[in-house]
Design a protein around this motif. Structure first.
Motif, PDB file in Angstrom:
ATOM      1  N   ILE A 125      -0.116   4.980  -9.281  1.00  0.00           N
ATOM      2  CA  ILE A 125      -1.404   5.667  -9.311  1.00  0.00           C
ATOM      3  C   ILE A 125      -2.498   4.645  -9.579  1.00  0.00           C
ATOM      4  O   ILE A 125      -2.574   4.073 -10.676  1.00  0.00           O
ATOM      5  CB  ILE A 125      -1.417   6.766 -10.396  1.00  0.00           C
ATOM      6  N   ASP A 126      -3.303   4.391  -8.577  1.00  0.00           N
ATOM      7  CA  ASP A 126      -4.397   3.411  -8.659  1.00  0.00           C
ATOM      8  C   ASP A 126      -3.895   2.071  -9.195  1.00  0.00           C
ATOM      9  O   ASP A 126      -4.495   1.472 -10.085  1.00  0.00           O
ATOM     10  CB  ASP A 126      -5.535   3.947  -9.542  1.00  0.00           C
ATOM     11  N   GLY A 127      -2.773   1.613  -8.661  1.00  0.00           N
ATOM     12  CA  GLY A 127      -2.245   0.308  -9.019  1.00  0.00           C
ATOM     13  C   GLY A 127      -1.368   0.271 -10.251  1.00  0.00           C
ATOM     14  O   GLY A 127      -0.894  -0.798 -10.648  1.00  0.00           O
TER      15      GLY A 127
ATOM     16  N   LYS B 104       0.835  -1.186   0.000  1.00  0.00           N
ATOM     17  CA  LYS B 104       0.000   0.000   0.000  1.00  0.00           C
ATOM     18  C   LYS B 104       0.877   1.246   0.000  1.00  0.00           C
ATOM     19  O   LYS B 104       2.016   1.219   0.461  1.00  0.00           O
ATOM     20  CB  LYS B 104      -0.911   0.005   1.226  1.00  0.00           C
TER      21      LYS B 104
ATOM     22  N   GLN C 158      -6.112   9.317 -13.158  1.00  0.00           N
ATOM     23  CA  GLN C 158      -6.188   9.086 -11.724  1.00  0.00           C
ATOM     24  C   GLN C 158      -6.872   7.765 -11.386  1.00  0.00           C
ATOM     25  O   GLN C 158      -6.764   7.273 -10.266  1.00  0.00           O
ATOM     26  CB  GLN C 158      -6.897  10.249 -11.040  1.00  0.00           C
ATOM     27  N   GLN C 159      -7.582   7.205 -12.359  1.00  0.00           N
ATOM     28  CA  GLN C 159      -8.183   5.891 -12.200  1.00  0.00           C
ATOM     29  C   GLN C 159      -7.653   4.969 -13.288  1.00  0.00           C
ATOM     30  O   GLN C 159      -7.508   5.372 -14.443  1.00  0.00           O
ATOM     31  CB  GLN C 159      -9.711   5.963 -12.283  1.00  0.00           C
ATOM     32  N   LYS C 160      -7.365   3.742 -12.910  1.00  0.00           N
ATOM     33  CA  LYS C 160      -6.824   2.777 -13.867  1.00  0.00           C
ATOM     34  C   LYS C 160      -7.838   2.507 -14.960  1.00  0.00           C
ATOM     35  O   LYS C 160      -8.984   2.160 -14.683  1.00  0.00           O
ATOM     36  CB  LYS C 160      -6.463   1.476 -13.138  1.00  0.00           C
TER      37      LYS C 160
ATOM     38  N   ASP D  11      -3.345   6.752   2.795  1.00  0.00           N
ATOM     39  CA  ASP D  11      -4.517   6.546   1.936  1.00  0.00           C
ATOM     40  C   ASP D  11      -4.864   7.809   1.159  1.00  0.00           C
ATOM     41  O   ASP D  11      -5.359   7.745   0.036  1.00  0.00           O
ATOM     42  CB  ASP D  11      -5.723   6.116   2.778  1.00  0.00           C
ATOM     43  N   LYS D  12      -4.608   8.952   1.779  1.00  0.00           N
ATOM     44  CA  LYS D  12      -4.903  10.227   1.141  1.00  0.00           C
ATOM     45  C   LYS D  12      -3.666  11.117   1.250  1.00  0.00           C
ATOM     46  O   LYS D  12      -2.855  10.956   2.176  1.00  0.00           O
ATOM     47  CB  LYS D  12      -6.091  10.920   1.821  1.00  0.00           C
TER      48      LYS D  12
ATOM     49  N   ASP E 109       0.005   9.443  -1.040  1.00  0.00           N
ATOM     50  CA  ASP E 109      -0.983   8.421  -1.419  1.00  0.00           C
ATOM     51  C   ASP E 109      -0.595   7.705  -2.703  1.00  0.00           C
ATOM     52  O   ASP E 109      -1.284   6.774  -3.137  1.00  0.00           O
ATOM     53  CB  ASP E 109      -2.366   9.054  -1.585  1.00  0.00           C
ATOM     54  N   GLN E 110       0.537   8.123  -3.326  1.00  0.00           N
ATOM     55  CA  GLN E 110       0.994   7.508  -4.577  1.00  0.00           C
ATOM     56  C   GLN E 110       2.402   6.936  -4.460  1.00  0.00           C
ATOM     57  O   GLN E 110       2.941   6.446  -5.450  1.00  0.00           O
ATOM     58  CB  GLN E 110       0.956   8.542  -5.712  1.00  0.00           C
TER      59      GLN E 110
END
Length: 786
Positions: free
Chosen positions: A459-461, A295, A494-496, A299-300, A428-429
């Motif tokens: 970024i998002d995995g 992780k 920002q989203q995969k 988280d943020k 968070d990244q």
């Protein structure tokens, strides 16, 4: 001093690359051809090995190996240290010859002779004679070049020739070149009981004229090879490769693309080998497997991104660094420079302060240590410190073992806290990457000054390119002695995005490799291209962490392993994770990794010319056919000509900001990049419409070829051309037809040029092949006057 971490897109991780010889040999050739002084190492004997071969003997040996071309005369000779693959140096005589014509350099020739036994270790020749023009097609093909290379090895090293096995990887990936200035790379690996050891061997380069232009001999008799091993079957190895293959998602930036560079989400295969006996994952360098956090640090994000409005002064930048890294008052600022630049693509302005300090200290030593210092870079707009390094020169205690007081766990804690403070907007990244303590042997720790703790940006995995932050902690004092972060403003999603199933991606990747049983050295002698002896110095100084367990006797052990050997090595590539397409990782252009074959040209009169165009994907294929006698469309022909002119090297790509030159060739057209490139080359004039699907006639093709040759201006003078074209009155410019006919690129039929006759794909391929021939003959080599 820190190692520069290489950015860019790589097909495989360094583990896999260690099984490929060309990179190793290229690195050695670069070192071997450069005069370098024998290095001094802490606690080591800095005396260079004495040469047993005298200068005169070396020159005589060179004459027996190399037939000196006419006009070449002796220029210089020097005795230097040459690093071999295990990092030890041995004396080498470097002999240089040149060809001078009226005070102009027409060529150079370099010969390297082993100073211990007189062996030819390297040879290179560079021909600058402007009157020497390469032929097209090349006078020798790959088979003939192989024979030339074998004969050369038989002459200069007949004993070792018996212990070589031909490496066919280059030949398997070979395409007929599109110009005569081609160099065949012929590789022979060392064979041990019939099993190749690619890190030893001989590399020979033969040009299209059949001349040997480069030779490199790499051999180490101190390597010991694993014996009495019964390997698992290749079929079982294939299954284990599939079971153990680790794919990850990575955003890659096509930096060579024309226009805006946008990230491409890709699947990457982490390189690895298998122990040939057990089938377990094997790495040639201990400690390469990272224990990565699952992780991000938080988280943020802990804070918003800093605004680029500060405009720090020099004094503010200095205070920022000295406060963050707690530099003592003994550090005196030596240099402060300000640099500002504007990105022409984005319009973004970047500005930095580059600072350096020096300190003179007499503490804890009777000998004054001069040269201790630090340097740093600060983003003047955001106030972020982007680089910091403090350094200490070698002192009288440099050869002593390092007694670390700071544990790896404590170094990680310090690094995590530091990164949270310095990069709160990215916590968070950022994922921790730290090797576990068990990966370091006691001997390694004795020579390792720093713990290097890195954090990769995810970024998002999805890994964000090669962006990361790195913190170096002194194992003795616990101080932060190095810091670097490379986080860009690239517009990553920002989203995969939706991607292929990982099993499908794994099948696509593994299909691009052959499985090869071979020997690989355990603890390779080059670390990121650095000779082992220099690497030891850097380790002792704490500049780099020791990443492998080195034997004190300098011997290497080679392990029997199964490796993945790439089938395709012509250009860097990536697997688009969204659609499964292969792309050139520098340009983003879609490419094919497999040789293009069709079913309808086997007995065709233009088979060879058509296959040449197919090899470079210059002709479109549908349902396994190219339809050679079908009329070629204007878009197809322009694509073929542009690829032929480009030499087939790299792709052609235009970004979103490129405006279409023709209303009917939009950015979504498969011909867009080629039509725009033709406009840039002056082959096409911008107009309302291009009609890419329309048929191409003979006059239009002649005009394009004449422009490609650079003879457009001549066509304005009709009176200088022969009037033997019966239908000349039907031509807009008789010069276009006269030039292509006179150069035998196109022909007449019963004296008629037939300017409006449509051109077939076969006719176009044949004409472009002859265009390549004539271009090679007509191109003038540059002449330098100074």
């Amino acid at each position: 001093m820190k190692l520069i971490k290489q950015a860019g897109t790589l097909v495989l991780a360094s583990t896999l690359l260690l099984t490929a010889a060309p990179g190793v040999w290229a690195a050695e050739a670069a070192v071997g051809n450069t005069s370098i002084a024998p290095p001094a190492f802490p606690g080591k004997d800095d005396k260079q090995l004495d040469a047993k071969i005298t200068k005169e003997q070396a020159i005589e040996r060179a004459k027996t190996y190399i037939t000196l071309p006419e006009g070449y005369t002796f220029q210089s000779i020097s005795l230097n240290a040459y690093y071999n693959m295990n990092g030890r140096n041995f004396p080498t005589w470097n002999i240089n010859y040149t060809k001078m014509v009226k005070d102009r350099n027409y060529g150079s020739l370099n010969v390297s002779i082993n100073g211990l036994d007189g062996t030819l270790t390297a040879y290179s020749m560079n021909d600058n004679d402007p009157d020497h023009k390469p032929s097209y097609p090349p006078k020798v093909d790959f088979k003939a070049a192989k024979e030339v290379a074998s004969a050369f090895i038989g002459k200069v090293n007949p004993v070792k020739q018996k212990e070589l096995v031909y490496n066919d990887s280059e030949e398997n990936a070979f395409r007929t070149p599109l110009n005569g200035n081609y160099q065949y790379n012929i590789r022979f690996d060392r064979s041990v009981g019939g099993v190749p050891f690619a890190m030893n061997g001989i590399n020979v380069v033969v040009n299209g004229e059949g001349q040997v232009t480069n030779y490199n001999y790499n051999w180490d008799d101190n390597v010991t090879f694993q014996q009495n091993v019964t390997p698992i079957t290749k079929e079982k190895a294939a299954q284990m490769f599939r079971d153990k293959a680790n794919l990850s998602l990575l955003y890659q930036i096509p930096y060579g693309a024309k226009g805006k560079k946008l990230p491409i989400i890709s699947y990457m295969l982490g390189g690895f080998s298998l122990n040939a006996e057990t089938g377990e994952i094997w790495s040639p360098v201990k400690g390469m497997e990272d224990a990565e956090g699952n992780k991000p640090l938080t988280d943020k994000p802990l804070a918003a991104k800093p605004t680029a409005t500060l405009d720090l002064t020099k004094e503010e930048a200095i205070k920022k660094v000295t406060t963050v890294f707690n530099l003592s008052s003994e550090y005196k600022i030596q240099e402060a420079s300000y640099n500002e630049s504007t990105n022409p693509e984005t319009g973004e302005t970047n500005s930095n302060w580059n600072l350096s300090w020096n300190e003179t200290s007499e503490k804890d030593s009777k000998v004054k240590i001069v040269g201790k210092g630090a340097w740093a870079s600060v983003n003047s707009k955001t106030g972020e410190i982007t680089n910091f390094s403090s350094y200490t020169p070698y002192g009288p205690d440099s050869d002593k073992d390092i007694e670390g007081k700071i544990s790896l766990e404590d170094a990680i804690t310090t690094s995590v806290d530091f990164v949270k403070k310095q990069l709160p907007a990215y916590t968070d990244q950022l994922l921790l990457r730290a090797q576990t303590a068990k990966n370091y042997s006691e001997d390694q720790l004795k020579h390792m000054r720093n713990w290097d703790i890195s954090f990769k940006r995810v970024i998002d995995g999805v890994n964000a390119g090669n962006e990361e932050a790195t913190v170096s902690i002194d194992r003795v004092t616990g101080q932060i002695v190095g810091y670097h972060f490379s986080i860009s403003n690239m517009p990553y999603p920002q989203q995969k995005p939706q991607v292929l199933a990982i099993d499908k991606a794994k099948d696509l990747w593994l299909a691009q490799f052959d499985i090869k049983l071979n020997y690989v050295a355990q603890g390779s002698g080059f670390i990121g291209g650095i000779p082992l002896e220099k690497y030891r110095v850097m380790v002792a100084a704490g500049d780099v962490p020791q990443s492998m367990d080195l034997k004190t006797d300098g011997k290497l052990e080679a392990k029997l392993v199964y490796s993945l050997v790439p089938k395709f090595n012509r250009e860097p590539f990536l697997l688009d994770a969204q659609n499964g397409q292969w792309r050139n990782s520098e340009t983003g252009e879609v490419i094919s990794l497999d040789k293009v074959t069709v079913s309808d040209i086997d007995n065709h009169w233009a088979k060879n010319e058509l296959q040449l165009m197919l090899d470079y994907q210059a002709l479109d294929v549908k349902d396994g056919k190219v339809n050679p006698d079908q009329t070629i469309q204007r878009g197809e022909l322009v694509k073929m000509l542009v690829i032929a002119m480009n030499g087939g090297n790299g792709g052609i790509y235009y970004g979103a900001e490129r405006k279409a030159s023709f209303a009917d060739v939009s950015k979504s057209s498969p011909y867009f990049a080629y039509v725009e490139n033709a406009v840039d080359r002056g082959l096409l004039d911008v107009g309302a419409e291009f009609n890419p699907e329309a048929a191409m006639n003979r006059e239009e093709m002649a005009q394009l070829i004449v422009k490609a040759l650079g003879y457009k201006s001549l066509t304005k003078f009709d009176g200088i051309f022969n009037g033997n074209i019966a239908d000349a009155a039907k031509l807009k410019h008789v010069g276009d037809a006269a030039i292509v006919v006179g150069l035998n690129i196109m022909s007449l039929n019963d004296g008629q040029f037939a300017p409006q006759q449509e051109v077939t794909k076969a006719q176009a391929a044949s004409a472009f092949y002859r265009f390549l021939q004539r271009r090679s003959e007509l191109q003038e080599q540059p002449r330098y006057y100074y």
